[in-house]
Scaffold this active site. Sequence first.
Site, PDB file in Angstrom:
ATOM      1  N   GLU A  81       0.814  -1.221   0.000  1.00  0.00           N
ATOM      2  CA  GLU A  81       0.000   0.000   0.000  1.00  0.00           C
ATOM      3  C   GLU A  81       0.843   1.265   0.000  1.00  0.00           C
ATOM      4  OE1 GLU A  81      -4.123   0.482   2.142  1.00  0.00           O
ATOM      5  OE2 GLU A  81      -2.813  -0.919   3.208  1.00  0.00           O
ATOM      6  N   ASN A  82       0.322   2.298  -0.608  1.00  0.00           N
ATOM      7  CA  ASN A  82       0.950   3.633  -0.605  1.00  0.00           C
ATOM      8  C   ASN A  82       2.372   3.634  -1.155  1.00  0.00           C
ATOM      9  OD1 ASN A  82      -1.365   4.675   0.591  1.00  0.00           O
ATOM     10  ND2 ASN A  82      -0.627   4.071   2.632  1.00  0.00           N
ATOM     11  N   ARG A  83       2.634   2.684  -2.036  1.00  0.00           N
ATOM     12  CA  ARG A  83       3.972   2.580  -2.666  1.00  0.00           C
ATOM     13  C   ARG A  83       5.090   2.315  -1.661  1.00  0.00           C
ATOM     14  NH1 ARG A  83       0.637   1.454  -6.185  1.00  0.00           N
ATOM     15  NH2 ARG A  83       0.851   2.257  -8.287  1.00  0.00           N
ATOM     16  N   LEU A  84       4.698   1.854  -0.447  1.00  0.00           N
ATOM     17  CA  LEU A  84       5.729   1.462   0.531  1.00  0.00           C
ATOM     18  C   LEU A  84       5.999  -0.038   0.364  1.00  0.00           C
ATOM     19  CD1 LEU A  84       4.806   3.533   3.710  1.00  0.00           C
ATOM     20  CD2 LEU A  84       6.500   3.988   1.949  1.00  0.00           C
TER      21      LEU A  84
END
Length: 213
Positions: free
Chosen positions: A190-193
Site C-alpha cells: 500500500e501507498n507505494r511502501l
Amino acid sequence: MPDLTVMRRHYQHEGLAEDQLAGDPFRQFARWFHEAVEAGVVEPNAMVVSTADAEGLPSSRTVLLKGYDPRGFVFFTNYGSRKGTDLAANPNASLLFPWIGLARQVVIGGRVEKVGRDETAAYFRTRPHGSQLGAWASEQSSPVADRAVLEQRYADLAARYPEGEGVPVPPFWGGYRVVPRTVEFWQGRENRLHDRLRFVAEGDGWRVERLCP
Ligand SMILES: Cc1cc2nc3c(=O)[nH]c(=O)nc-3n(C[C@H](O)[C@H](O)[C@H](O)COP(=O)(O)O)c2cc1C
C-alpha cells in the site's frame, strides 16, 4: 487513447518480512515460484534476461527458466545470438521475473557460465522434435531474407531427420547458468511502501538487506 497518467493499480498485498524469508534465495525463489504457479500466472518461468555488449550497450529479451538449484538459474539459447555474443564479451546478466498479477518481481544479478554439454544434451532430448529442428534451422538474431528461407531450412532438416530419428544437439546451442550475486524479492504494498528484500552473496552464505522502495 487511455490516459496513462491515471493507470495504476492499488496494491493491497500481504508484505514480505525479514522473519518470513527463507534462509537462502533459492528456497525463497521456490516458494514464490510455487505461489506464482498456484495463482495461475501465465508462463511463470518466463523471465527477462538483460546483457550488455563489449561497449556496455544493454539489451533485453524474454527467455524461459529451465531449471534452478543452488548453483544458479539455467536457460537455453543459441550461443551465436545477440545475448550469446554479449555474454562471450561480458559474462554478467540480470534476470527479471515480472509476476505482475501478484504485485511481485524477482531480480537476479550474477555471473554467467555455459552449462556442461551433457546437461545441454539431456535438456535438448526433452524438447519436442519440431523444436529440436527449429534450433538447427535458426541462426538466431541474424537477419534473414524472408520467412520462406526459414521454412525451407526446416523442411530440409525434417527430411534429413524424420520424426523418431535422433536429432543431434547443435554445437552452437546450449544452456547458460546465471550464478547469482544478488537476488531481490519485491512485493508491492500500500501507498507505494513496497517491500524489497535483497540477498547478497557473502562468503559461503547470504546477507539480507532491505531496500527503500
Ligand atoms: C515467452 C517467451 C519465451 C522465450 N523463450 C526463449 C528461450 O527460452 N530461449 C531463447 O533463446 N529465446 C526465447 N525467446 C525469444 C527471445 O525473447 C529472443 O527473441 C531470442 O532469444 C533472441 O534474442 P537476442 O537476439 O537478444 O539474443 C522467448 C520469447 C518469449 C516471448
